[in-house]
Design a protein around this motif. Structure first.
Motif, PDB file in Angstrom:
ATOM      1  N   LYS A 122      14.080 -22.285 -22.781  1.00 18.18           N
ATOM      2  CA  LYS A 122      13.200 -22.965 -22.890  1.00 18.18           C
ATOM      3  C   LYS A 122      13.445 -24.576 -23.089  1.00 18.18           C
ATOM      4  O   LYS A 122      13.805 -24.788 -23.975  1.00 18.18           O
ATOM      5  N   GLN A 123      12.390 -25.490 -22.780  1.00 16.84           N
ATOM      6  CA  GLN A 123      11.893 -26.579 -22.220  1.00 16.84           C
ATOM      7  C   GLN A 123      10.944 -26.297 -23.604  1.00 16.84           C
ATOM      8  O   GLN A 123      10.164 -25.271 -23.393  1.00 16.84           O
ATOM      9  N   LEU A 124      11.594 -27.492 -24.515  1.00 21.77           N
ATOM     10  CA  LEU A 124       9.526 -27.507 -25.514  1.00 21.77           C
ATOM     11  C   LEU A 124      10.312 -28.734 -25.596  1.00 21.77           C
ATOM     12  O   LEU A 124      10.455 -30.224 -25.235  1.00 21.77           O
ATOM     13  N   ILE A 125       8.707 -29.685 -26.177  1.00 22.00           N
ATOM     14  CA  ILE A 125       8.254 -31.080 -26.195  1.00 22.00           C
ATOM     15  C   ILE A 125       7.924 -31.207 -27.132  1.00 22.00           C
ATOM     16  O   ILE A 125       7.704 -30.854 -28.441  1.00 22.00           O
ATOM     17  N   VAL A 126       8.681 -32.802 -27.421  1.00 15.80           N
ATOM     18  CA  VAL A 126       8.451 -33.161 -28.981  1.00 15.80           C
ATOM     19  C   VAL A 126       7.705 -34.582 -29.173  1.00 15.80           C
ATOM     20  O   VAL A 126       7.862 -35.277 -28.183  1.00 15.80           O
ATOM     21  N   LEU A 127       6.996 -34.530 -30.539  1.00 10.43           N
ATOM     22  CA  LEU A 127       6.617 -35.823 -30.058  1.00 10.43           C
ATOM     23  C   LEU A 127       6.084 -36.065 -31.298  1.00 10.43           C
ATOM     24  O   LEU A 127       5.893 -35.089 -32.082  1.00 10.43           O
ATOM     25  N   PRO A 128       5.595 -37.524 -31.299  1.00 10.24           N
ATOM     26  CA  PRO A 128       4.347 -37.717 -33.349  1.00 10.24           C
ATOM     27  C   PRO A 128       3.745 -36.993 -33.652  1.00 10.24           C
ATOM     28  O   PRO A 128       3.326 -36.269 -32.690  1.00 10.24           O
ATOM     29  N   GLN A 129       3.626 -36.813 -34.957  1.00 10.61           N
ATOM     30  CA  GLN A 129       2.789 -36.171 -35.180  1.00 10.61           C
ATOM     31  C   GLN A 129       1.246 -36.590 -34.572  1.00 10.61           C
ATOM     32  O   GLN A 129      -0.018 -36.072 -34.781  1.00 10.61           O
ATOM     33  N   ASN A 192      15.355 -25.495 -26.848  1.00 12.53           N
ATOM     34  CA  ASN A 192      14.775 -25.046 -27.604  1.00 12.53           C
ATOM     35  C   ASN A 192      15.886 -24.706 -28.911  1.00 12.53           C
ATOM     36  O   ASN A 192      15.907 -25.317 -29.430  1.00 12.53           O
ATOM     37  N   GLY A 193      17.064 -24.605 -28.700  1.00 11.72           N
ATOM     38  CA  GLY A 193      17.217 -24.543 -29.465  1.00 11.72           C
ATOM     39  C   GLY A 193      17.985 -25.922 -29.683  1.00 11.72           C
ATOM     40  O   GLY A 193      18.310 -26.496 -31.389  1.00 11.72           O
ATOM     41  N   PHE A 207       7.686 -35.318 -37.031  1.00 10.38           N
ATOM     42  CA  PHE A 207       8.137 -35.327 -35.392  1.00 10.38           C
ATOM     43  C   PHE A 207       6.930 -33.202 -35.363  1.00 10.38           C
ATOM     44  O   PHE A 207       7.000 -32.750 -36.069  1.00 10.38           O
ATOM     45  N   ARG A 208       6.528 -33.614 -34.037  1.00 12.06           N
ATOM     46  CA  ARG A 208       6.215 -32.052 -34.091  1.00 12.06           C
ATOM     47  C   ARG A 208       6.368 -31.150 -32.423  1.00 12.06           C
ATOM     48  O   ARG A 208       6.533 -31.611 -31.756  1.00 12.06           O
ATOM     49  N   ILE A 209       6.570 -30.470 -32.081  1.00 10.95           N
ATOM     50  CA  ILE A 209       6.978 -29.451 -30.870  1.00 10.95           C
ATOM     51  C   ILE A 209       5.474 -28.561 -30.696  1.00 10.95           C
ATOM     52  O   ILE A 209       4.533 -28.263 -31.338  1.00 10.95           O
ATOM     53  N   ILE A 210       5.768 -28.835 -28.983  1.00  9.41           N
ATOM     54  CA  ILE A 210       4.717 -27.923 -28.018  1.00  9.41           C
ATOM     55  C   ILE A 210       5.791 -26.925 -27.299  1.00  9.41           C
ATOM     56  O   ILE A 210       6.176 -27.237 -26.763  1.00  9.41           O
ATOM     57  N   ASN A 211       5.126 -26.276 -27.411  1.00  3.69           N
ATOM     58  CA  ASN A 211       6.235 -24.028 -26.612  1.00  3.69           C
ATOM     59  C   ASN A 211       4.896 -24.204 -25.314  1.00  3.69           C
ATOM     60  O   ASN A 211       4.034 -23.811 -25.938  1.00  3.69           O
ATOM     61  N   ASP A 212       4.705 -24.741 -24.427  1.00  5.46           N
ATOM     62  CA  ASP A 212       4.589 -24.820 -23.303  1.00  5.46           C
ATOM     63  C   ASP A 212       4.729 -23.435 -22.437  1.00  5.46           C
ATOM     64  O   ASP A 212       5.670 -23.530 -22.526  1.00  5.46           O
ATOM     65  N   PRO A 213       3.319 -22.645 -22.293  1.00  6.02           N
ATOM     66  CA  PRO A 213       4.012 -21.389 -21.197  1.00  6.02           C
ATOM     67  C   PRO A 213       3.966 -21.975 -19.558  1.00  6.02           C
ATOM     68  O   PRO A 213       5.096 -21.421 -18.879  1.00  6.02           O
ATOM     69  N   ALA A 214       4.030 -22.943 -19.495  1.00 10.59           N
ATOM     70  CA  ALA A 214       4.533 -23.343 -18.358  1.00 10.59           C
ATOM     71  C   ALA A 214       5.741 -23.830 -17.552  1.00 10.59           C
ATOM     72  O   ALA A 214       7.105 -23.150 -16.682  1.00 10.59           O
ATOM     73  N   PHE A 215       6.956 -23.666 -18.791  1.00 10.78           N
ATOM     74  CA  PHE A 215       8.365 -23.651 -18.915  1.00 10.78           C
ATOM     75  C   PHE A 215       8.970 -22.464 -18.796  1.00 10.78           C
ATOM     76  O   PHE A 215       8.677 -20.947 -19.499  1.00 10.78           O
ATOM     77  N   PRO A 216       9.522 -22.613 -18.086  1.00 17.66           N
ATOM     78  CA  PRO A 216      10.194 -21.045 -17.342  1.00 17.66           C
ATOM     79  C   PRO A 216      11.531 -20.426 -18.590  1.00 17.66           C
ATOM     80  O   PRO A 216      11.854 -21.217 -18.770  1.00 17.66           O
ATOM     81  N   LYS A 217      11.775 -18.776 -18.406  1.00 21.32           N
ATOM     82  CA  LYS A 217      12.701 -18.654 -18.896  1.00 21.32           C
ATOM     83  C   LYS A 217      14.224 -19.388 -18.366  1.00 21.32           C
ATOM     84  O   LYS A 217      14.004 -19.527 -17.198  1.00 21.32           O
ATOM     85  N   GLU A 218      14.948 -19.714 -19.117  1.00 26.61           N
ATOM     86  CA  GLU A 218      16.338 -20.429 -18.414  1.00 26.61           C
ATOM     87  C   GLU A 218      17.386 -19.436 -18.962  1.00 26.61           C
ATOM     88  O   GLU A 218      17.198 -19.056 -20.038  1.00 26.61           O
ATOM     89  N   TYR A 219      18.788 -19.434 -18.137  1.00 25.77           N
ATOM     90  CA  TYR A 219      20.084 -18.193 -18.573  1.00 25.77           C
ATOM     91  C   TYR A 219      21.176 -19.802 -18.854  1.00 25.77           C
ATOM     92  O   TYR A 219      21.251 -19.796 -18.013  1.00 25.77           O
ATOM     93  N   TYR A 220      21.328 -19.158 -20.236  1.00 25.68           N
ATOM     94  CA  TYR A 220      22.875 -20.098 -19.491  1.00 25.68           C
ATOM     95  C   TYR A 220      24.282 -19.591 -19.798  1.00 25.68           C
ATOM     96  O   TYR A 220      24.223 -18.106 -20.015  1.00 25.68           O
TER      97      TYR A 220
END
Length: 261
Positions: A122-129, A192-193, A207-220
């Motif tokens: 799934k997708q994750l967001i990376v941001l400054p603290q 995410n990986g 950096f910090r990470i946000i795991n937003d539930p709005a992002f759906p699961k993806e399959y490689y």
């Protein structure tokens, strides 16, 4: 005299022809067994694929592909191929197989065929603290860094528009992280990986990470040229085998010990 030995000559010729035919078939079988499939993988996508000091590709995708090939009984040569050139390389025949965290979706299915999934993402967001962002929706008024042609790129387009100047596209994820550190973008969106691996191994970047539930699961999936069902069947057989004997789980734990399969 000629008539007396004619059958023997005919028999001799027949045996010679059969031997020749047999030799041709064996040669054909040997050629098929020695076929080497060229695999494309983006080498700037740790921990899935990256180059070691010897310029060899290593990582989760690389080990999965080699294990699948071993079980499928096929020979592969994995070549470092930038993500934005992967699909063209497959379409033009420069690559026979692709394994590079490629999300299976309907659009891509129109131009290539996929194996059964080998990874859930799934997708994750990376941001400054210091960032006040708490969800993906908050990025609408900010500059978003993504790797060109990825699912993150599509997500950003859906949020702010395909041609929005707010989206900054990069050839690789390391370049997008570098831009985030330098303040050229306000956030980076990625798989995410890759995201968790980078943040974990670069604690001083704050950096910090946000795991937003709005992002759906993806399959490689592992991709082959559209219509190449013979090769696809071999790959799926290999995947089935490494899942059944625990090889896939072993490789997964090596790279993603803190994540659930």
């Amino acid at each position: 005299m000629k008539q007396r030995y004619l059958p023997a000559l005919v028999l001799l010729c027949s045996l010679t022809m059969l031997a020749a035919c047999g030799k041709k078939e064996n040669t054909s079988a040997t050629a098929a067994a020695s076929t080497e499939y060229v695999v494309g993988a983006d080498g700037a996508y740790a921990p899935f694929a990256s180059e070691n000091e010897q310029k060899e590709l290593v990582g989760f995708d690389i080990e999965i592909m080699k294990a699948v090939a071993d079980k499928a009984g096929i020979k592969v040569r994995i070549v470092n191929t930038p993500f934005d050139g992967l699909f063209n390389a497959l379409a033009q025949g420069d690559r026979d197989i692709l394994i590079s965290t490629i999300t299976i979706n309907d659009q891509r299915k129109q131009s290539m065929d996929f194996s059964e999934p080998y990874f859930v993402a799934k997708q994750l967001i990376v941001l400054p603290q210091s960032s006040k962002v708490t969800r993906f929706e908050d990025l609408k008024a900010l500059k978003i860094g993504v790797q060109s042609g990825t699912t993150a790129d599509e997500a950003a387009q859906n949020l702010v528009g395909k041609n929005s100047p707010s989206i900054k596209r990069f050839e690789s994820m390391p370049l997008s992280f570098q831009e985030l550190e330098g303040g050229g973008v306000d956030a980076v969106v990625g798989d995410n990986g890759v995201v968790t691996n980078f943040v974990k191994n670069n604690p001083t970047k704050n950096f910090r990470i946000i795991n937003d539930p709005a992002f759906p699961k993806e399959y490689y999936g592992i991709a082959v040229k559209k219509g190449n069902q013979e090769l696809l069947a071999k790959i799926n057989h290999g995947l089935e085998q490494i899942k059944a004997d625990g090889t896939e789980d072993k490789i997964y734990k090596k790279y993603f010990a803190d994540e659930k399969l």
